[in-house]
Design an enzyme around this catalytic site. Structure first.
Site, PDB file in Angstrom:
ATOM      1  N   PRO A   1      65.566  49.766  52.267  1.00 26.19           N
ATOM      2  CA  PRO A   1      64.737  48.574  52.085  1.00 26.19           C
ATOM      3  C   PRO A   1      64.074  48.616  50.709  1.00 26.19           C
ATOM      4  CG  PRO A   1      63.662  50.137  53.577  1.00 26.19           C
ATOM      5  CD  PRO A   1      65.026  50.678  53.291  1.00 26.19           C
ATOM      6  N   MET A   2      64.114  47.499  49.997  1.00 22.74           N
ATOM      7  CA  MET A   2      63.467  47.423  48.683  1.00 22.74           C
ATOM      8  C   MET A   2      62.906  46.024  48.483  1.00 22.74           C
ATOM      9  SD  MET A   2      65.906  49.430  45.984  1.00 22.74           S
ATOM     10  CE  MET A   2      67.489  49.159  46.778  1.00 22.74           C
TER      11      MET A   2
ATOM     12  N   CYS B   1      55.309  53.049  52.996  1.00 21.22           N
ATOM     13  CA  CYS B   1      54.897  52.402  51.747  1.00 21.22           C
ATOM     14  C   CYS B   1      53.487  52.841  51.362  1.00 21.22           C
ATOM     15  CB  CYS B   1      54.961  50.877  51.884  1.00 21.22           C
ATOM     16  SG  CYS B   1      54.523  50.067  50.347  1.00 21.22           S
TER      17      CYS B   1
ATOM     18  N   GLN C   1      63.478  44.982  58.162  1.00 23.18           N
ATOM     19  CA  GLN C   1      62.320  45.874  58.057  1.00 23.18           C
ATOM     20  C   GLN C   1      61.026  45.083  57.984  1.00 23.18           C
ATOM     21  OE1 GLN C   1      60.690  48.049  54.634  1.00 23.18           O
ATOM     22  NE2 GLN C   1      61.096  49.932  55.758  1.00 23.18           N
TER      23      GLN C   1
ATOM     24  N   GLY D   1      65.525  59.487  49.466  1.00 22.80           N
ATOM     25  CA  GLY D   1      64.713  59.999  48.360  1.00 22.80           C
ATOM     26  C   GLY D   1      65.534  60.737  47.314  1.00 22.80           C
ATOM     27  N   GLY D   2      66.846  60.699  47.457  1.00 17.16           N
ATOM     28  CA  GLY D   2      67.701  61.506  46.579  1.00 17.16           C
ATOM     29  C   GLY D   2      68.130  60.868  45.267  1.00 17.16           C
TER      30      GLY D   2
HETATM   31  C1  FNR Z   1      61.163  50.681  47.470  1.00  9.07           C
HETATM   32  N1  FNR Z   1      60.907  51.373  48.661  1.00  9.07           N
HETATM   33  C2  FNR Z   1      60.625  50.670  49.816  1.00  9.07           C
HETATM   34  N2  FNR Z   1      60.536  51.317  51.024  1.00  9.07           N
HETATM   35  C3  FNR Z   1      60.391  50.633  52.170  1.00  9.07           C
HETATM   36  O1  FNR Z   1      60.350  51.238  53.254  1.00  9.07           O
HETATM   37  N3  FNR Z   1      60.278  49.261  52.147  1.00  9.07           N
HETATM   38  C4  FNR Z   1      60.334  48.546  50.990  1.00  9.07           C
HETATM   39  O2  FNR Z   1      60.269  47.310  51.005  1.00  9.07           O
HETATM   40  C5  FNR Z   1      60.477  49.272  49.769  1.00  9.07           C
HETATM   41  N4  FNR Z   1      60.502  48.623  48.553  1.00  9.07           N
HETATM   42  C6  FNR Z   1      60.947  49.279  47.419  1.00  9.07           C
HETATM   43  C7  FNR Z   1      61.222  48.571  46.258  1.00  9.07           C
HETATM   44  C8  FNR Z   1      61.751  49.219  45.159  1.00  9.07           C
HETATM   45  C9  FNR Z   1      62.086  48.425  43.926  1.00  9.07           C
HETATM   46  C10 FNR Z   1      61.976  50.620  45.208  1.00  9.07           C
HETATM   47  C11 FNR Z   1      62.553  51.356  44.029  1.00  9.07           C
HETATM   48  C12 FNR Z   1      61.666  51.335  46.337  1.00  9.07           C
HETATM   49  C13 FNR Z   1      61.166  52.828  48.747  1.00  9.07           C
HETATM   50  C14 FNR Z   1      62.657  53.090  48.945  1.00  9.07           C
HETATM   51  O3  FNR Z   1      63.161  52.493  50.120  1.00  9.07           O
HETATM   52  C15 FNR Z   1      62.938  54.592  48.997  1.00  9.07           C
HETATM   53  O4  FNR Z   1      62.234  55.167  50.050  1.00  9.07           O
HETATM   54  C16 FNR Z   1      62.561  55.319  47.702  1.00  9.07           C
HETATM   55  O5  FNR Z   1      62.914  54.581  46.546  1.00  9.07           O
HETATM   56  C17 FNR Z   1      63.248  56.680  47.630  1.00  9.07           C
HETATM   57  O6  FNR Z   1      64.653  56.538  47.731  1.00  9.07           O
HETATM   58  P1  FNR Z   1      65.633  56.674  46.460  1.00  9.07           P
HETATM   59  O7  FNR Z   1      65.216  55.635  45.475  1.00  9.07           O
HETATM   60  O8  FNR Z   1      65.420  58.046  45.916  1.00  9.07           O
HETATM   61  O9  FNR Z   1      67.026  56.481  46.986  1.00  9.07           O
END
Ligand code: FNR
Length: 340
Positions: free
Chosen positions: A18-19, A116, A87, A215-216
């Site tokens: 989710p992002m 978050c 989500q 988180g990788g």
């Molecule tokens: C996020 N992350 C995030 N997590 C979540 O649970 N809901 C969300 O809406 C978001 N939004 C979001 C936006 C952007 C632009 C980023 C970069 C990250 C966190 C994300 O899902 C993840 O947990 C972390 O980025 C770590 O994973 P990666 O980036 O190492 O693969």
């Protein structure tokens, strides 16, 4: 609750994380096209979603959840129906259930964001704030698990000690959730901090539901082959990618990466086809451009105010025009059915 034949499995999958702003429909469809098994939408806040009404848009072939001010909060379509996880941000079991029931028929699973660390989330008791309120976690998850017929999952961060983390996930497992995603960092830690793979590993050993390691990106997962290495290093069943996928979604391709130009073009085709909001499209493309955002293309993109202008920046005017013509023709046909 019966496990239906089509229930989404979280075992041995690779997921688009989710992002916020990034995980809208074009990115989710692109990730699926490239090989992701499961795609999470951006976090959507329960209060806003609870005010939405469901609208079938026959021209675009999508289902929209539209806010009272006519903003489309969540857009989805048949192509992702069996793969998309909705989500939500919530701190209220009753409201969470209202929202879950609103979207239940259009998505494959419901996820609750418990990781978050941003103030807008934690100040309402949502996101990572839930990590210090396990009773609330339990109440929300139990309500959802018993109240909807699709899988329920949650996404957490780790707690200060391994024991606390394992004990929390054991408690989460007892609520009946189908899987748990773990971002292996503390809520105070930022993406630059090293990931605690050992915590994910300990949890994966301690519970029997699938654990989705997250988180990788950046350090551990740069290529498609790294996904399997990351899975092994964490002992998890599955892997979830955020930034690596945001920068170049072809990380999901097991046939090797695609050049960024091609990825942006593929992304734009979905954005045009599904009439994605121009500012959202721009935002996602800027994330992909990363340090090239000040390049001539980046500047042209930033100056664009319409999808047509973005299509010019990428030399996709013809595709854009064709898509617009097709949508117009479809609208005309549909209108001719409804008019006397
Ligand atoms: C996020 N992350 C995030 N997590 C979540 O649970 N809901 C969300 O809406 C978001 N939004 C979001 C936006 C952007 C632009 C980023 C970069 C990250 C966190 C994300 O899902 C993840 O947990 C972390 O980025 C770590 O994973 P990666 O980036 O190492 O693969």
């Amino acid at each position: 609750m019966m496990a239906g034949a089509g229930r989404l499995s979280f075992t041995n999958i690779t997921a688009l994380a989710p992002m916020v702003r990034v995980g809208t429909l074009p990115m989710r469809l692109l990730a699926l096209e490239y090989g992701a098994d499961v795609v999470y939408c951006e976090e959507l806040i329960d209060i806003k979603m609870a005010q939405c009404h469901r609208v079938v848009n026959e021209v675009l072939d999508v289902v929209d959840f539209v806010a009272p001010d006519d903003r489309v909060m969540f857009r989805t379509c048949e192509r992702e129906k069996d793969r998309v996880v909705f989500q939500m941000g919530t701190a209220d079991p009753d409201r969470a259930l209202i929202v879950a029931r609103l979207v239940e028929k259009d998505v494959a699973a419901i996820d609750v964001n418990m990781g978050c660390p941003k103030e807008y989330s934690t100040k309402g008791g949502m996101g990572a704030a839930l990590l210090s309120d396990p009773d609330k976690i339990e109440a929300i998850l139990k309500k959802l698990v018993t109240g909807v017929s699709i899988p329920v999952t949650c996404k957490i961060r780790i707690l200060p000690s391994l024991e606390e983390t394992v004990s929390l996930v054991r408690r989460i497992e007892k609520t009946g959730v189908t899987a748990v995603a773990i971002h292996g960092r503390l809520k105070e830690e930022r993406p630059r901090h090293p990931l605690h793979c050992d915590y994910i590993q300990a949890v994966a050993r301690a519970v029997s539901i699938p654990v989705i390691a997250n988180g990788g990106s950046l350090d551990l997962v740069k290529t498609n082959a790294d996904i399997e290495e990351f899975r092994k290093a964490t002992g998890a069943s599955s892997v979830m990618l955020a930034r690596a996928a945001m920068w170049n979604a072809s990380v999901f391709c097991n046939t090797g990466p695609l050049p960024l130009e091609r990825v942006m073009e593929d992304y734009l085709k979905y954005a045009f086809q599904y009439n994605n909001h121009v500012f959202n499209t721009k935002y996602c493309l800027c994330q992909m451009l990363r340090d090239k955002v000040e390049s001539p293309l980046g500047k042209q993109l930033q100056a664009a105010q319409t999808n047509a202008e973005i299509s010019e920046a990428y030399g996709l005017q013809e595709f854009y025009q064709q898509t617009q013509d097709q949508l117009r023709a479809k609208r005309d046909v549909l209108q001719s059915f409804t008019q006397p």
